[in-house]
Scaffold this active site. Structure first.
Site, PDB file in Angstrom:
ATOM      1  N   ARG A   1       0.831  -1.213   0.000  1.00  0.00           N
ATOM      2  CA  ARG A   1       0.000   0.000   0.000  1.00  0.00           C
ATOM      3  C   ARG A   1       0.865   1.263   0.000  1.00  0.00           C
ATOM      4  O   ARG A   1       0.494   2.278  -0.585  1.00  0.00           O
ATOM      5  CB  ARG A   1      -0.929  -0.007   1.224  1.00  0.00           C
ATOM      6  CG  ARG A   1      -2.087  -1.003   1.052  1.00  0.00           C
ATOM      7  CD  ARG A   1      -2.650  -1.377   2.409  1.00  0.00           C
ATOM      8  NE  ARG A   1      -3.895  -2.126   2.324  1.00  0.00           N
ATOM      9  CZ  ARG A   1      -3.982  -3.434   2.062  1.00  0.00           C
ATOM     10  NH1 ARG A   1      -2.902  -4.136   1.805  1.00  0.00           N
ATOM     11  NH2 ARG A   1      -5.173  -4.032   2.049  1.00  0.00           N
TER      12      ARG A   1
ATOM     13  N   LYS B   1      -6.538 -19.018  -1.568  1.00  0.00           N
ATOM     14  CA  LYS B   1      -5.314 -18.249  -1.282  1.00  0.00           C
ATOM     15  C   LYS B   1      -4.202 -18.724  -2.246  1.00  0.00           C
ATOM     16  O   LYS B   1      -4.503 -19.310  -3.281  1.00  0.00           O
ATOM     17  CB  LYS B   1      -4.928 -18.429   0.188  1.00  0.00           C
ATOM     18  CG  LYS B   1      -5.926 -17.778   1.148  1.00  0.00           C
ATOM     19  CD  LYS B   1      -5.904 -16.278   1.029  1.00  0.00           C
ATOM     20  CE  LYS B   1      -6.896 -15.595   1.925  1.00  0.00           C
ATOM     21  NZ  LYS B   1      -6.999 -14.163   1.651  1.00  0.00           N
TER      22      LYS B   1
ATOM     23  N   ARG C   1      -5.439 -23.709   0.852  1.00  0.00           N
ATOM     24  CA  ARG C   1      -4.711 -23.909   2.115  1.00  0.00           C
ATOM     25  C   ARG C   1      -5.336 -24.969   3.003  1.00  0.00           C
ATOM     26  O   ARG C   1      -4.622 -25.601   3.793  1.00  0.00           O
ATOM     27  CB  ARG C   1      -4.578 -22.574   2.868  1.00  0.00           C
ATOM     28  CG  ARG C   1      -3.536 -21.686   2.235  1.00  0.00           C
ATOM     29  CD  ARG C   1      -3.163 -20.485   3.069  1.00  0.00           C
ATOM     30  NE  ARG C   1      -2.071 -19.792   2.399  1.00  0.00           N
ATOM     31  CZ  ARG C   1      -1.807 -18.509   2.510  1.00  0.00           C
ATOM     32  NH1 ARG C   1      -2.559 -17.744   3.284  1.00  0.00           N
ATOM     33  NH2 ARG C   1      -0.788 -17.967   1.873  1.00  0.00           N
TER      34      ARG C   1
ATOM     35  N   GLY D   1      -1.599 -11.734  -4.924  1.00  0.00           N
ATOM     36  CA  GLY D   1      -3.034 -11.438  -5.060  1.00  0.00           C
ATOM     37  C   GLY D   1      -3.316  -9.993  -4.681  1.00  0.00           C
ATOM     38  O   GLY D   1      -4.084  -9.289  -5.342  1.00  0.00           O
TER      39      GLY D   1
ATOM     40  N   ARG E   1       3.246 -19.566   3.133  1.00  0.00           N
ATOM     41  CA  ARG E   1       2.824 -19.756   4.537  1.00  0.00           C
ATOM     42  C   ARG E   1       2.720 -21.243   4.908  1.00  0.00           C
ATOM     43  O   ARG E   1       2.936 -21.612   6.064  1.00  0.00           O
ATOM     44  CB  ARG E   1       1.508 -19.022   4.811  1.00  0.00           C
ATOM     45  CG  ARG E   1       1.627 -17.520   4.566  1.00  0.00           C
ATOM     46  CD  ARG E   1       0.566 -16.703   5.245  1.00  0.00           C
ATOM     47  NE  ARG E   1       0.540 -15.360   4.684  1.00  0.00           N
ATOM     48  CZ  ARG E   1       1.400 -14.379   4.988  1.00  0.00           C
ATOM     49  NH1 ARG E   1       2.335 -14.592   5.890  1.00  0.00           N
ATOM     50  NH2 ARG E   1       1.307 -13.193   4.421  1.00  0.00           N
TER      51      ARG E   1
ATOM     52  N   GLN F   1      -8.779  -6.783   0.366  1.00  0.00           N
ATOM     53  CA  GLN F   1      -8.266  -6.493  -0.975  1.00  0.00           C
ATOM     54  C   GLN F   1      -9.350  -5.859  -1.834  1.00  0.00           C
ATOM     55  O   GLN F   1      -9.092  -4.903  -2.567  1.00  0.00           O
ATOM     56  CB  GLN F   1      -7.743  -7.780  -1.617  1.00  0.00           C
ATOM     57  CG  GLN F   1      -6.529  -8.338  -0.884  1.00  0.00           C
ATOM     58  CD  GLN F   1      -6.035  -9.641  -1.469  1.00  0.00           C
ATOM     59  OE1 GLN F   1      -6.681 -10.245  -2.318  1.00  0.00           O
ATOM     60  NE2 GLN F   1      -4.889 -10.094  -0.995  1.00  0.00           N
TER      61      GLN F   1
ATOM     62  N   SER G   1     -13.437  -8.808   2.507  1.00  0.00           N
ATOM     63  CA  SER G   1     -12.101  -8.869   1.903  1.00  0.00           C
ATOM     64  C   SER G   1     -11.458  -7.487   1.892  1.00  0.00           C
ATOM     65  O   SER G   1     -11.991  -6.540   1.307  1.00  0.00           O
ATOM     66  CB  SER G   1     -12.205  -9.407   0.469  1.00  0.00           C
ATOM     67  OG  SER G   1     -11.033  -9.075  -0.249  1.00  0.00           O
TER      68      SER G   1
ATOM     69  N   ASP H   1      -4.535 -15.217   7.460  1.00  0.00           N
ATOM     70  CA  ASP H   1      -3.207 -15.619   6.984  1.00  0.00           C
ATOM     71  C   ASP H   1      -2.442 -16.443   8.022  1.00  0.00           C
ATOM     72  O   ASP H   1      -1.395 -17.020   7.714  1.00  0.00           O
ATOM     73  CB  ASP H   1      -2.379 -14.380   6.608  1.00  0.00           C
ATOM     74  CG  ASP H   1      -2.936 -13.703   5.354  1.00  0.00           C
ATOM     75  OD1 ASP H   1      -3.743 -14.323   4.635  1.00  0.00           O
ATOM     76  OD2 ASP H   1      -2.565 -12.534   5.097  1.00  0.00           O
TER      77      ASP H   1
HETATM   78  C1  S3P Z   1      -4.579  -8.801   2.236  1.00  0.00           C
HETATM   79  C2  S3P Z   1      -5.839  -9.191   2.610  1.00  0.00           C
HETATM   80  C3  S3P Z   1      -6.206 -10.586   2.880  1.00  0.00           C
HETATM   81  C4  S3P Z   1      -4.981 -11.438   3.143  1.00  0.00           C
HETATM   82  C5  S3P Z   1      -3.886 -11.207   2.134  1.00  0.00           C
HETATM   83  C6  S3P Z   1      -3.457  -9.752   2.146  1.00  0.00           C
HETATM   84  C7  S3P Z   1      -4.330  -7.374   1.938  1.00  0.00           C
HETATM   85  O1  S3P Z   1      -6.893 -11.120   1.760  1.00  0.00           O
HETATM   86  O2  S3P Z   1      -5.324 -12.817   3.156  1.00  0.00           O
HETATM   87  O3  S3P Z   1      -2.760 -12.011   2.417  1.00  0.00           O
HETATM   88  O4  S3P Z   1      -3.158  -6.960   1.853  1.00  0.00           O
HETATM   89  O5  S3P Z   1      -5.315  -6.638   1.798  1.00  0.00           O
HETATM   90  P1  S3P Z   1      -8.466 -10.817   1.495  1.00  0.00           P
HETATM   91  O6  S3P Z   1      -8.647  -9.380   1.538  1.00  0.00           O
HETATM   92  O7  S3P Z   1      -8.737 -11.412   0.145  1.00  0.00           O
HETATM   93  O8  S3P Z   1      -9.199 -11.542   2.553  1.00  0.00           O
END
Ligand code: S3P
Length: 433
Positions: free
Chosen positions: A24, A341, A345, A90, A389, A164, A162, A314
């Protein structure tokens, strides 16, 4: 990678920079377009692929003596010349989808074998509703983004919790300078909101019925020239569980990020009987941090599920190792997200526990683990399925296996924790490539 059986762990370790926050920091920093120095940045493969992706669209980011330097761009962001690879990340791909759509650019995003199998509709659907034009086939990358102007006052209720997805939508609003409002059904990590606020952007958050509404309102005054990334709680979690399950051990982990949306594992492990103490609490750039001291503990099984899951998502692979060392049964539910993931997992944890001869039952949304790793002098082989992980979790399990463990396909440890082997070996483990 081979991890020999070792007994006690002792000493101090410095927690590596937070992966989510590092990613970020470069995205938000390049949007702000000022001279900014980022210290504590995680020089792991994921943040680096995000940094490279930003430079491919015209950001001006370099690395000097370990710090990341962002310089003013004289020319606006531009369409990349070639497809951009986010490798294994991701977060990198989903956040870049928001950023690139918001900037009104045209790009194609790709990744490694794992990333090309991860669901992207969760981000393309809301962004397309906001006015973007993102094309994907069967919900998977490659992601084709066509240049469009986004709508103002977009409001979105996320069907899944989420961070993300939330961040991609907020970043689309910031990049296009349009008001945007997102509702998350359960609280997820809030680094995007905290960082935008730290840099002087208008972000309003309010909690509603166990979830949260986050609104970005254009009209900003950028105030900061430096950003200091706190340590990654998710990386610290491997050391925490290692310290708990190893005999006669005391380890201190310095500069661990303690954002309440990230460190739910501490309360879970404490409920399981863990001896963990927090000291030297501070705030850095709006994020909480502190030192953790962990001592060997006899753990007991508990039930885990509900709204805490996004907070510990995580950490579930390493929590499974703690559960395998606990007395009684630990049941984890409501964690279907684990199936999409870096690997599936739940399946990967199950395969690893199977190799360790630990009893477990897998469900669609979780796993139930009966504590007790049978003693053996055999070397146990475990597949990490290319997932960082899973690899680190099962390397830690060698503390309980007389013959040690050999974990296959560990290269992706470099995505989140490049110094993992050195740090664990300094504390008393014996891991070699
Ligand atoms: C993350 C959010 C999580 C996490 C990933 C990093 C992020 O995923 O599992 O490792 O940096 O916003 P989700 O937002 O898909 O749950």
């Amino acid at each position: 990678m081979l991890a020999k059986n070792t007994s006690s762990l002792n000493g101090q370790a410095l927690c590596p920079g937070d992966k989510s926050i590092s990613q970020r920091s470069v995205i938000i920093g390049s949007l702000i377009n000022k001279e900014i120095t980022i210290s504590g940045f995680l020089h792991g493969d994921d943040p680096i692929s995000t940094l490279n992706a930003l430079n491919a669209i015209g950001a001006n980011i370099s690395i000097e003596d370990g710090d990341v330097k962002l310089s003013n761009r004289e020319i606006p962001f531009k369409n990349p010349l070639a497809p951009i690879s986010l490798d294994n990340s991701g977060t990198g791909m989903r956040l870049m989808m928001g950023l690139i759509s918001g900037l009104g650019l045209e790009a194609e995003l790709i990744g490694d074998n794992s990333l090309m199998k991860r669901p992207m509709k969760r981000v393309s659907i809301p962004l397309n509703e906001m006015g973007a034009d993102i094309k994907i086939i069967d919900g998977l990358p490659p992601v084709h983004i066509i240049a469009k102007t986004l709508n103002d006052n977009f409001v979105y209720e996320m069907p899944i919790a989420s961070a993300q997805v939330k961040s991609a939508i907020i970043l689309a609003g910031v990049a296009s300078n349009k008001k945007v409002s997102v509702f998350e059904p359960a609280i997820t990590r809030d680094h995007t909101e905290i960082m935008l606020e730290y840099f002087g952007l208008n972000i309003e958050s309010k909690e509603i019925n166990g979830g949260k509404q986050i609104t970005f309102i254009p009209g900003n005054s950028f105030q900061q020239k430096n950003y200091d990334v706190v340590g990654d709680f998710s990386s610290a979690s491997f050391l925490i569980v290692a310290g708990l399950i190893a005999k006669n051990s005391t380890i201190t982990i310095k500069n661990v990020g303690l954002n309440p949306t990230r460190c739910g594992l501490i309360s879970i492990l404490k409920e399981m009987g863990a001896n963990i103490e927090v000291s030297n609490k501070i705030f850095k750039c709006g994020e909480k941090a502190g030192d953790l001291t962990v001592k060997s503990s006899q753990l007991k099984g508990i039930n885990i599920g509900g709204d805490i899951i996004p907070n510990i998502i995580d950490e579930i692979p390493i929590l499974s190792i703690a559960a395998a060392c606990a007395e009684g049964i630990t049941k984890i539910s409501d964690a279907k997200e684990l199936r999409v993931k870096e690997s599936d997992r739940l399946e990967a944890i199950g395969e690893g526990l199977n190799a360790l001869n630990v009893k477990y039952s897998l469900y669609d949304d979780g796993i139930s683990i009966t504590g007790g790793i049978p003693e053996t002098d055999d070397l146990i082989e475990i597949d990490s399925f290319g997932d960082h992980r899973i690899a680190m979790s099962f390397l830690i399990s060698s503390l309980k296996i007389g013959g040690g463990v050999c974990v296959k396909d560990c290269k992706n440890i470099y995505t989140s924790y490049p110094n993992f082997i050195q740090t664990m070996n300094d504390l008393g483990m014996e891991i070699s490539e």
